[in-house]
Write a protein that holds these residues in place. Structure first.
Motif, PDB file in Angstrom:
ATOM      1  N   ARG A 117       5.314  28.242   7.099  1.00  0.00           N
ATOM      2  CA  ARG A 117       5.511  26.795   7.125  1.00  0.00           C
ATOM      3  C   ARG A 117       6.490  26.362   8.214  1.00  0.00           C
ATOM      4  O   ARG A 117       6.533  25.180   8.583  1.00  0.00           O
ATOM      5  N   ARG A 124       1.008  24.524   8.546  1.00  0.00           N
ATOM      6  CA  ARG A 124       0.987  23.983   7.184  1.00  0.00           C
ATOM      7  C   ARG A 124      -0.424  23.586   6.766  1.00  0.00           C
ATOM      8  O   ARG A 124      -0.823  23.758   5.622  1.00  0.00           O
ATOM      9  N   THR A 125      -1.198  23.089   7.723  1.00  0.00           N
ATOM     10  CA  THR A 125      -2.589  22.731   7.419  1.00  0.00           C
ATOM     11  C   THR A 125      -3.400  23.983   7.074  1.00  0.00           C
ATOM     12  O   THR A 125      -4.176  23.992   6.113  1.00  0.00           O
ATOM     13  N   ARG A 128      -2.754  25.354   3.511  1.00  0.00           N
ATOM     14  CA  ARG A 128      -3.105  24.583   2.327  1.00  0.00           C
ATOM     15  C   ARG A 128      -4.067  25.323   1.424  1.00  0.00           C
ATOM     16  O   ARG A 128      -4.037  25.186   0.196  1.00  0.00           O
TER      17      ARG A 128
END
Length: 383
Positions: A117, A124-125, A128
């Motif tokens: 992260r 971060r995408t 997910r």
């Protein structure tokens, strides 16, 4: 996803991490040597699968996020602690310390997610979906350590299935691979694992009288380790790196990284584990027949390594895959020799590996010789 932090070489902290990880390889070899049967081998397969997946995850991580801050280094140290405790728990991962292995594995996964992260919004995408699936796999392992059979093994089997599925469910092209760093990192873990196998073999000499036969086994074991090194590092590692660097499409490069350095390296490391066990079993028994499981471990470990490297080369469309397959088949063919006398099989394995290396190297030597003669002709002064 943002470009990875520039990293021309693997950092010393990453090398330190690899040394801790390879302790798991040593523990797997020790566990298999103590109980050389199908049940233990099956457990080794499962443990190596989940451990190697997360090592690969950390290799992808540091390829994108250099450990160049106090926060990142602290998190990486926490991940290393998780790997260390996992390694300590390996002998009883399906017994008394299943819960401890599971907790440590969960820590390794959580730290991996937290570190990724810090790579930026693109990471971060990607996480997910990937992050929760990795955590799910870790929870399956942890739960497996808390429940009785047959649920324990069923949950352990489910964990790598979730992990493999995750690589196809998220957008792998969001990962940007720095080819030089990535190839070097995996090469280092292979050479460290080979080195650790020599240590494991050496540990088998504890309390054994060092006579001519024992010294011969030690030297032959070193020869096996050397030719394991030769098949991986005698030029193929640099050629593989160039193939990865030449893959301009991000999706293709990421797939190559996953399949060649991820999946194909699993049998390579498994082969190192099994081969070291097979050689260790010959110590003190050179003139005695090996039991079939021991003879199978000796040749089977080398064959697994060669077949794994053949898959690696085939995926990258590099020469040498068929050569390694033939060498693996020849090594397997001498298993009955071990049932006659241990030293017969060990000598035969070394001779086959030497012959295979020479045969593979002849065309390269001829090309080099022809090139040198041609260059000399062009540069020699004319009278």
């Amino acid at each position: 996803m943002a470009e990875p932090t520039p990293a021309v070489r693997v950092s010393t902290l990453e090398l330190f991490f690899d040394l801790v990880f390879v302790f798991t390889i040593t523990q797997l070899a020790t566990t298999l040597a103590e109980h050389l049967d199908l049940a233990t081998f099956g457990n080794v397969l499962l443990i190596l699968a989940v451990v190697w997946w997360m090592y690969s995850g950390y290799a992808w991580l540091t390829n994108a996020v250099a450990p160049n801050s106090t926060t990142r280094r602290t998190l990486l140290l926490t991940g290393m602690a998780g790997f260390l405790v996992m390694a300590l728990a390996i002998p009883e991962a399906f017994g008394e310390y299943g819960w401890l292995f599971g907790v440590s594995y969960l820590v390794v996964n959580v730290v991996h997610t937290l570190l990724f992260r810090t790579a930026g919004p693109g990471a971060r995408t990607a996480l997910r979906l990937l992050g929760p699936l990795n955590i799910l796999a870790a929870l399956l392992v942890l739960t497996g350590g808390l429940v009785p059979e047959p649920w324990r093994h069923l949950l352990w089997i489910a964990a790598p299935l979730v992990q493999i599925s995750s690589s196809y469910l998220h957008r792998i092209d969001m990962h940007t691979i720095a080819a030089g760093h990535f190839a070097e990192r995996h090469g280092l873990v292979v050479i460290i694992a080979i080195g650790e196998s020599i240590i494991a073999i050496g540990a088998g000499f504890a309390g054994v009288h060092l006579g001519p036969n024992e010294i011969l086994v030690a030297v032959l074991g070193l020869c096996v380790a050397y030719y394991l090194w030769w098949f991986y590092f005698a030029g193929d590692d640099s050629r593989a790196e160039r193939v990865l660097a030449g893959a301009e499409d991000p999706r293709r490069r990421a797939r190559l990284a996953l399949q060649a350095w991820g999946y194909a390296h699993y049998p390579i490391l498994l082969g190192i584990v099994v081969a070291s066990v097979g050689i260790k079993k010959t110590v003190g028994h050179t003139t005695e027949p090996l039991h079939w499981p021991q003879a199978l471990a000796l040749s089977g470990g080398v064959a697994l390594y060669l077949l794994g490297h053949a898959a690696f080369l085939a995926k990258l469309r590099l020469r040498g895959a068929y050569h390694r397959i033939l060498c693996a088949l020849a090594v397997l063919a001498v298993i009955p020799l071990g049932h006659l006398m241990a030293i017969y099989q060990l000598v035969a394995v070394v001779v086959i590996m030497v012959a295979a290396a020479i045969i593979e190297d002849i065309p390269e030597v001829r090309r080099s010789g022809s090139s040198a003669i041609s260059d000399f002709g062009r540069t020699a002064p004319h009278e």
